[in-house]
Design an enzyme around this catalytic site. Structure first.
Site, mmCIF file in Angstrom:
data_model
loop_
_atom_site.group_PDB
_atom_site.id
_atom_site.type_symbol
_atom_site.label_atom_id
_atom_site.label_comp_id
_atom_site.label_asym_id
_atom_site.label_seq_id
_atom_site.Cartn_x
_atom_site.Cartn_y
_atom_site.Cartn_z
ATOM 1 C CD GLU A 98 5.558 -7.382 -5.654
ATOM 2 O OE1 GLU A 98 5.012 -8.478 -5.451
ATOM 3 O OE2 GLU A 98 6.152 -7.097 -6.698
ATOM 4 C CE LYS A 120 -4.798 -25.932 -0.531
ATOM 5 N NZ LYS A 120 -5.173 -26.036 0.860
ATOM 6 C CG ASP A 147 -6.417 -22.808 0.514
ATOM 7 O OD1 ASP A 147 -5.313 -22.283 0.769
ATOM 8 O OD2 ASP A 147 -6.714 -23.976 0.820
ATOM 9 C CG HIS A 150 9.845 -2.312 -7.999
ATOM 10 N ND1 HIS A 150 9.234 -2.883 -6.916
ATOM 11 C CD2 HIS A 150 9.334 -2.924 -9.076
ATOM 12 C CE1 HIS A 150 8.403 -3.814 -7.329
ATOM 13 N NE2 HIS A 150 8.429 -3.859 -8.648
#
Ligand code: ADP
Length: 564
Positions: free
Chosen positions: A243, A375, A451, A549
């Site tokens: 990104e 998660k 993770d 951006h």
């Protein structure tokens, strides 16, 4: 033993008490008092008898009285000494032997013989001769004799005569296995996968631990934000991301923090959780198990059972919830420098086996019953915490807000209130009272071998902004209750990821103070989030976001022109 009697009493509270029992024979069962008190009594008896005998023998030597002439008091003292010695030796001696046995079990896992346990970060095993990998399936599924030529093996895989998952085991060469599988996939799908590199990766390092059926690896750029001045130290924070703007923006936040004297952090809690679910015949019976688990008198016994499986897992508590006759038991434990899911699962399994003896009618449905909660967004992690609970704060000076962040304190405070607090409330957010914590969490997680799926709860964060010093300066904090990180185990031992951990000075296990490396990493994650929040909120307040951006993501390749 009191623990046992209590189970019996609780069980007798209802009709389900009639459930059959198979008492397990344990040394402690014979004791009339809790183990803690018994230990204390025998230790005192040992010390008192020894002191008395020593004093008596010294007097006898001085007065030339024969040592073997013993009176009743001395005989009682000798008896007390021997009895307490036998008790203490058997109690602590057995625990000592057990700890050696359990740590050697753990070391076996550590060498990768067990299912999914990682090698030690400090001394990675030699890679030349990979161990057979049971995770890849049984070699029996393949023909007795493998063809010699790669071309023949590829053809056999494509024809379905050789399962692709046996290649590593049968060839004993992970790179060759990946190459053959990749060629088979290319022929089966008719898709060239040229962009996905094959060479330049150590496939043996992931065998049986990180990824099955490899055909290549994805490249991700790693940028560095920093220095992040946190708790008096400078950190260069590695972020793996695609990104545009993210690293640059976090870097700007780091600059604002450093120019204001740095950030400070505090770790409020450190405990991984796992919550198995079990079904009992009735809700009343489930409540009996719950009462047993939550009774403080039983904690010592439960932690002895739990802690057996690892040198690092130490039970902190059990919190239960019920849904009808289903019981959810949320165990919390410290896990040293490991993120700890494997470690805690072993400890929980020990306790479930132990409970089964007293509650044979308990039907364990799953080692994970989602009350953990791993998660998935869940209020339990947001409220109770999971992994490391960290608060990180800084005071940003008025001139830095103007010069570096190009905005003002009042605009930032108002924006935070309307966006991060009210806006997230309107959205019904769960732990999402921030601008983009997950951006920084995920980028650091990928770079350091965490993770990445645990970014869900690890990104829970409330960002608070206040004006202080008569409205001139800005106080900013991020509160993150469930940052799940480790510096050993999982992907942390892979070459690139461990290099990033090394850059932060938290590679591997901390030998002097187990757990310190993982806690430090959690504070760096929170510090990175603080920087990220500061910079993005400033860009929004100044109306710069879309502009920057467009610069980063679209047009210019000249990085010197696009510093925010
Ligand atoms: P995870 O559950 O996070 O995947 P594991 O429990 O599988 O991690 O891996 C941790 C392993 O690392 C265990 O075998 C443990 O004995 C070993 N280890 C060595 N040093 C440490 C330490 N300081 N903290 C935690 N674990 C350690």
């Amino acid at each position: 033993m009191e623990v046992r009697r209590k189970v019996g009493q609780q069980g007798a509270a209802g009709p389900a008490a009639a459930a059959p029992r198979q008492p397990r024979v344990q040394a402690g069962d014979a004791l009339p008092l809790p183990i803690r008190h018994t230990n204390l009594i025998f230790s005192a008896l040992f010390a008192a008898s020894l002191a008395y005998l020593m004093r008596r023998w010294r007097e006898k030597i001085r007065s030339s009285t024969p040592l073997h002439a013993v009176g009743l008091a001395e005989m009682l003292a000798i008896f007390g000494l021997i009895a307490s010695l036998i008790y203490l030796l058997s109690f602590f001696g057995i625990a000592f032997v057990q700890s050696i046995v359990s740590s050697s079990d753990e070391d076996e896992d550590f060498l990768g013989v067990g299912a999914g346990a990682p090698p030690p970060a400090a001394a990675p095993p030699a890679r030349q001769a990979p161990a057979p990998c049971t995770l890849l399936g049984s070699p029996a599924a393949a023909p007795e004799k493998m063809p010699e030529e790669d071309e023949e093996i590829v053809a056999a895989v494509v024809a379905g005569k050789i399962p692709s998952y046996v290649l590593e085991t049968r060839l004993g060469d992970c790179r060759r296995a990946a190459g053959i599988r990749r060629e088979a996939v290319r022929r089966i799908t008719g898709r060239e996968i040229e962009g996905l590199p094959l060479d330049g990766f150590d496939y043996a390092s992931i065998l049986g631990q990180c990824c099955e059926l490899p055909v290549g690896y994805v490249q991700l750029p790693v940028g560095i934000a920093g220095p992040l001045l946190l708790d008096g130290q400078r950190y260069y924070v590695p972020m793996a991301t695609t990104e545009g703007c993210l690293v640059a923006s976090t870097n700007r936040g780091c600059k604002a923090i450093a120019e204001s004297g740095g950030a400070t952090s505090v770790v409020l809690r450190d405990g991984m959780t796992r919550a198995p679910v079990a079904r009992l015949p009735t809700a009343r019976r489930a409540a009996d198990v719950r009462a047993f688990l939550e009774d403080p008198d039983n904690f010592e016994t439960l932690s002895m059972v739990f802690n057996r499986s690892s040198r690092f897992a130490r039970l902190q508590g059990v919190q239960c919830a019920m849904a009808g006759r289903n019981l959810y038991m949320r165990f919390t434990c410290s896990t040293g420098d490991a993120m700890g899911m494997n470690m805690i699962s072993k400890g929980v399994q020990n306790v479930l086996d132990f409970l089964q003896d007293d509650f044979p009618d308990m039907d364990v449905i799953s080692i994970s019953g989602n009350f953990c909660s791993d998660k998935k967004p869940a209020a339990v992690n947001w409220i109770e915490g999971r992994g490391k609970s960290v608060v990180c704060e800084a005071v940003i000076k008025e001139e830095v807000v103007k010069k570096v962040l190009k905005t003002d304190v009042q605009s930032l405070v108002e924006l935070n209130m309307i966006k991060n607090l009210a806006g997230s409330a309107i959205a019904g957010a769960l732990g999402g009272f921030n601008a983009h914590a997950s951006n920084i969490v995920t980028a650091i997680f990928i770079a350091t071998g965490q993770d990445p799926a645990q970014n869900v709860e690890s990104s829970h964060c409330i960002t608070m902004l206040e004006s202080i010093n008569d409205g001139k300066d800005l106080h900013i904090s991020v509160t993150m209750p469930s940052i799940e990180v480790g510096t050993v185990g999982g992907g942390t031992q892979l070459a690139s990821q461990s290099a990033c951990l090394d850059l932060l000075g938290v590679k591997g296990a901390n030998r002097d103070s187990p757990g310190s490396n993982a806690r430090l990493l959690a504070t760096v994650v929170a510090g990175g989030v603080l920087a990220g929040e500061l910079s993005l909120l400033s860009a929004l307040a100044a109306g710069q976001l879309v502009k920057s951006h467009m610069k980063y993501n679209r047009s210019s390749k000249d990085m010197t022109k696009i510093v925010p």
